[in-house]
Design a protein around this motif. Structure first.
Motif, PDB file in Angstrom:
ATOM      1  N   LYS A   1      12.974  23.186 -27.527  1.00 46.09           N
ATOM      2  CA  LYS A   1      12.158  22.209 -26.823  1.00 46.09           C
ATOM      3  C   LYS A   1      13.017  21.153 -26.137  1.00 46.09           C
ATOM      4  N   GLY A   2      12.362  20.278 -25.380  1.00 43.01           N
ATOM      5  CA  GLY A   2      13.032  19.135 -24.768  1.00 43.01           C
ATOM      6  C   GLY A   2      14.040  19.536 -23.712  1.00 43.01           C
ATOM      7  N   LYS A   3      15.179  18.825 -23.695  1.00 40.50           N
ATOM      8  CA  LYS A   3      16.197  19.041 -22.667  1.00 40.50           C
ATOM      9  C   LYS A   3      16.779  20.448 -22.725  1.00 40.50           C
ATOM     10  N   ARG A   4      16.941  20.983 -23.941  1.00 36.18           N
ATOM     11  CA  ARG A   4      17.480  22.346 -24.034  1.00 36.18           C
ATOM     12  C   ARG A   4      16.538  23.330 -23.369  1.00 36.18           C
ATOM     13  N   GLY A   5      15.257  23.212 -23.645  1.00 33.38           N
ATOM     14  CA  GLY A   5      14.281  24.095 -23.024  1.00 33.38           C
ATOM     15  C   GLY A   5      14.206  23.912 -21.520  1.00 33.38           C
ATOM     16  N   GLU A   6      14.270  22.665 -21.085  1.00 30.45           N
ATOM     17  CA  GLU A   6      14.235  22.390 -19.645  1.00 30.45           C
ATOM     18  C   GLU A   6      15.407  23.029 -18.934  1.00 30.45           C
ATOM     19  N   ARG A   7      16.587  22.902 -19.509  1.00 31.60           N
ATOM     20  CA  ARG A   7      17.777  23.492 -18.898  1.00 31.60           C
ATOM     21  C   ARG A   7      17.721  25.021 -18.935  1.00 31.60           C
ATOM     22  N   LEU A   8      17.218  25.566 -20.022  1.00 35.09           N
ATOM     23  CA  LEU A   8      17.050  27.013 -20.098  1.00 35.09           C
ATOM     24  C   LEU A   8      16.156  27.514 -18.970  1.00 35.09           C
TER      25      LEU A   8
ATOM     26  N   LEU B   1      26.321  31.560 -16.651  1.00 36.83           N
ATOM     27  CA  LEU B   1      26.045  32.517 -17.721  1.00 36.83           C
ATOM     28  C   LEU B   1      26.606  32.037 -19.052  1.00 36.83           C
ATOM     29  N   ASN B   2      27.764  31.389 -19.018  1.00 35.03           N
ATOM     30  CA  ASN B   2      28.344  30.863 -20.242  1.00 35.03           C
ATOM     31  C   ASN B   2      27.550  29.668 -20.765  1.00 35.03           C
ATOM     32  N   GLU B   3      27.033  28.858 -19.838  1.00 33.31           N
ATOM     33  CA  GLU B   3      26.175  27.759 -20.280  1.00 33.31           C
ATOM     34  C   GLU B   3      24.897  28.305 -20.904  1.00 33.31           C
ATOM     35  N   LEU B   4      24.361  29.345 -20.305  1.00 37.80           N
ATOM     36  CA  LEU B   4      23.153  29.958 -20.844  1.00 37.80           C
ATOM     37  C   LEU B   4      23.390  30.433 -22.271  1.00 37.80           C
ATOM     38  N   HIS B   5      24.521  31.095 -22.473  1.00 39.96           N
ATOM     39  CA  HIS B   5      24.815  31.576 -23.821  1.00 39.96           C
ATOM     40  C   HIS B   5      24.986  30.418 -24.800  1.00 39.96           C
ATOM     41  N   ALA B   6      25.642  29.345 -24.359  1.00 36.14           N
ATOM     42  CA  ALA B   6      25.834  28.191 -25.241  1.00 36.14           C
ATOM     43  C   ALA B   6      24.497  27.560 -25.629  1.00 36.14           C
ATOM     44  N   LEU B   7      23.571  27.480 -24.685  1.00 40.99           N
ATOM     45  CA  LEU B   7      22.246  26.941 -24.987  1.00 40.99           C
ATOM     46  C   LEU B   7      21.511  27.799 -26.003  1.00 40.99           C
ATOM     47  N   LEU B   8      21.761  29.093 -25.959  1.00 38.12           N
ATOM     48  CA  LEU B   8      21.085  30.023 -26.860  1.00 38.12           C
ATOM     49  C   LEU B   8      21.766  30.156 -28.210  1.00 38.12           C
TER      50      LEU B   8
ATOM     51  N   GLN C   1      20.686  40.682 -22.246  1.00 33.67           N
ATOM     52  CA  GLN C   1      19.286  40.908 -22.602  1.00 33.67           C
ATOM     53  C   GLN C   1      19.088  40.789 -24.101  1.00 33.67           C
ATOM     54  N   TRP C   2      19.990  41.392 -24.878  1.00 37.49           N
ATOM     55  CA  TRP C   2      19.852  41.348 -26.339  1.00 37.49           C
ATOM     56  C   TRP C   2      19.969  39.911 -26.849  1.00 37.49           C
ATOM     57  N   ASP C   3      20.870  39.134 -26.265  1.00 38.71           N
ATOM     58  CA  ASP C   3      20.993  37.730 -26.670  1.00 38.71           C
ATOM     59  C   ASP C   3      19.682  36.980 -26.437  1.00 38.71           C
ATOM     60  N   LEU C   4      19.125  37.136 -25.249  1.00 38.49           N
ATOM     61  CA  LEU C   4      17.852  36.492 -24.944  1.00 38.49           C
ATOM     62  C   LEU C   4      16.746  37.005 -25.851  1.00 38.49           C
ATOM     63  N   LEU C   5      16.704  38.310 -26.012  1.00 34.24           N
ATOM     64  CA  LEU C   5      15.655  38.935 -26.808  1.00 34.24           C
ATOM     65  C   LEU C   5      15.688  38.445 -28.253  1.00 34.24           C
ATOM     66  N   SER C   6      16.879  38.334 -28.824  1.00 32.81           N
ATOM     67  CA  SER C   6      16.983  37.953 -30.234  1.00 32.81           C
ATOM     68  C   SER C   6      16.521  36.519 -30.466  1.00 32.81           C
ATOM     69  N   VAL C   7      16.879  35.598 -29.555  1.00 36.90           N
ATOM     70  CA  VAL C   7      16.456  34.201 -29.715  1.00 36.90           C
ATOM     71  C   VAL C   7      14.969  34.056 -29.391  1.00 36.90           C
TER      72      VAL C   7
ATOM     73  N   THR D   1      16.804  31.547 -12.149  1.00 35.77           N
ATOM     74  CA  THR D   1      17.696  32.258 -11.230  1.00 35.77           C
ATOM     75  C   THR D   1      17.973  33.691 -11.690  1.00 35.77           C
ATOM     76  N   LEU D   2      17.377  34.068 -12.834  1.00 40.86           N
ATOM     77  CA  LEU D   2      17.532  35.427 -13.371  1.00 40.86           C
ATOM     78  C   LEU D   2      16.166  36.011 -13.706  1.00 40.86           C
ATOM     79  N   ALA D   3      15.180  35.690 -12.885  1.00 37.19           N
ATOM     80  CA  ALA D   3      13.797  36.061 -13.185  1.00 37.19           C
ATOM     81  C   ALA D   3      13.388  37.403 -12.590  1.00 37.19           C
ATOM     82  N   THR D   4      14.194  37.933 -11.676  1.00 37.41           N
ATOM     83  CA  THR D   4      13.857  39.207 -11.042  1.00 37.41           C
ATOM     84  C   THR D   4      15.079  40.121 -11.060  1.00 37.41           C
TER      85      THR D   4
END
Length: 448
Positions: free
Chosen positions: A123-130, A52-59, A159-165, A136-139
């Motif tokens: 795009k690229g590696k950032r998008g691939e990793r995202l 989850l922390n990696e996800l936030h860092a990517l975003l 959700q708000w973090d994902l939504l805003s980006v 794993t958080l699709a449902t």
């Protein structure tokens, strides 16, 4: 299951990890307030290595080369060699280096536990990793399997973090800019936004968090926290909410938040009179001036998407900005944040503070801190005090509003708000375009 599913993914070297608390450069540093490194920090889980922390860092962590660099930055001041008395003159807040004077040496790491992500390209590696993480958080079932996301506030904030980006990429594309992400990434983000959604009743039950901002300070020192009495527990005494025309900056299409403005003069009667005089003003001479001690506050709340894919203005306060007239309308180096009589105090909802044990729900942002200000049209690197002075100042303001309270500007048709839910309903209505595009990405509507 979440941890097991990601055990192998943690080996992908997209971002480095370090076991450390979230950190930024400290007060007085040449890069005060900017992140120390691109390593994920403990925002959603106590272990910085948690997915989850990696996800936030990517975003929310990324390097950018600004298109404007404010002259108020310590490094810029050092190069110019001017003392405060020489620098804070005229329209100092407009002084910037622009694109022709900016090079690769001006590239910086921005973001972290902030309100606006600096990440411009998924795009690229950032998008691939995202996509790997979001798979794993699709449902809803996958989300329910993550212990750190069981608290409703954690799901709301992620959700708000994902939504805003996600929405910034989508909005820019709808406005004619090149798509800054593969469509598969946008679909994956949309699925996780839906999977994280709370029911409407769950959103309504979230705590505002304002109890963490108890009144403190006397409003005389801008470098120390100040929260005025009678504001955040609901308007009391001389505090009145202001109804005004919609401005682009805080339109929910852009901010994904509600925006309520409050003003306090010496008494409730004086506040009401200030609003009435502001609304009747026709020129600079008829625009009222503010007494020392007059205050204004902006309170922003997260708008979320519920489990029925409807917009719901939540009780969760994400930011509070307090402004106080602390001096006369005279330009001098020691006269407040604006240097002409305004001082401000900013508090931002802290992800680790709100979600992890032992933290403070809001962090105080000194006006000397720096950021990449994206919501004003261009990626501009400057200090908070300089950026805020662009709109909130008492001199050279053109006489369109009373000494820098934009909500009272005569072109905004201000009045005293009588409906505490008006801005929430407005923000929900302003989400229509966002919800429509979300349904497109989820495959719920046909596209031409």
């Amino acid at each position: 299951m979440f941890q097991r599913a990601l055990a192998g993914l943690l080996l992908v070297p997209v971002l480095a990890f370090a076991a450390q608390e979230p950190r930024t450069f400290g007060v007085g540093h040449a890069f005060e307030g900017l992140p120390l490194s691109a390593q994920p920090n403990a925002n959603y889980a106590s272990d910085p290595r948690h997915p989850l922390n990696e996800l936030h860092a990517l975003l929310f962590l990324g390097e950018r080369t600004p298109t404007e660099i404010g002259a108020s930055l310590p490094a810029e001041r050092a190069k110019e060699g001017l003392g405060d008395a020489e620098f804070f003159t005229g329209k100092w807040y407009f002084r910037n280096r622009r694109e022709k004077e900016i090079s690769a040496a001006d590239r910086r790491l921005f973001g972290g536990d902030v309100r606006v992500s600096p990440v411009e390209d998924l795009k690229g590696k950032r998008g691939e990793r995202l996509r790997e993480l979001l798979a794993t958080l699709a449902t809803r079932e996958q989300v329910a399997d993550v212990a750190e996301l069981r608290p409703p506030l954690a799901r709301a904030m992620l959700q708000w973090d994902l939504l805003s980006v996600w929405w910034r990429v989508e909005r820019n594309a709808l406005d004619g800019e090149p798509l800054a992400a593969e469509e598969a990434t946008l679909v994956a983000m949309a699925k996780s936004i839906r999977a994280l959604a709370l029911d409407k009743a769950e959103i309504a039950a979230l705590e505002s968090g304002v109890a963490a901002l108890a009144p403190t300070g006397d409003g005389n020192e801008r470098s120390k926290p100040y929260v005025p009495a009678g504001l955040l527990g609901g308007p009391q005494g001389a505090w009145l909410e202001i109804a005004r025309d919609v401005k682009e900056l805080f339109h929910a299409r852009n901010s994904l938040r509600t925006a309520r403005v409050f003003v306090r003069a010496e008494s409730a009667e004086a506040t009401r009179k200030l609003v009435e005089l502001s609304a009747r003003a026709t020129d600079d001479a008829s625009t009222p001036r503010l007494d020392v001690g007059t205050e204004a506050a902006l309170v922003l709340n997260l708008v979320l998407v519920d489990s029925e894919l409807a917009a719901v203005a939540s009780p969760v306060v994400s930011e509070v900005r307090v402004r106080r007239v602390t001096g006369p309308a005279e330009l001098r180096p020691d006269n407040g944040s604006s240097r002409d009589g305004w001082s401000h105090w900013i508090y931002m909802l802290s992800r680790p503070g709100a979600l992890l044990a032992g933290g403070e729900r809001f962090r105080f942002v000194p006006d000397t801190a720096q950021a990449l200000f994206l919501e004003y049209g261009t990626p501009k690197h400057t200090t908070y005090f300089a950026q805020c002075a662009l709109c909130h100042r008492r001199t050279n303001s053109g006489g369109q509003d009373p000494d820098g309270i934009r909500a009272l500007g005569r072109y905004g048709h201000p009045s005293v708000e009588t409906d505490a839910n008006a801005r929430a309903r407005l923000a929900e209505a302003q989400f229509a375009e966002i919800l429509a595009q979300l349904r497109v990405r989820l495959g719920l509507v046909e596209t031409k």
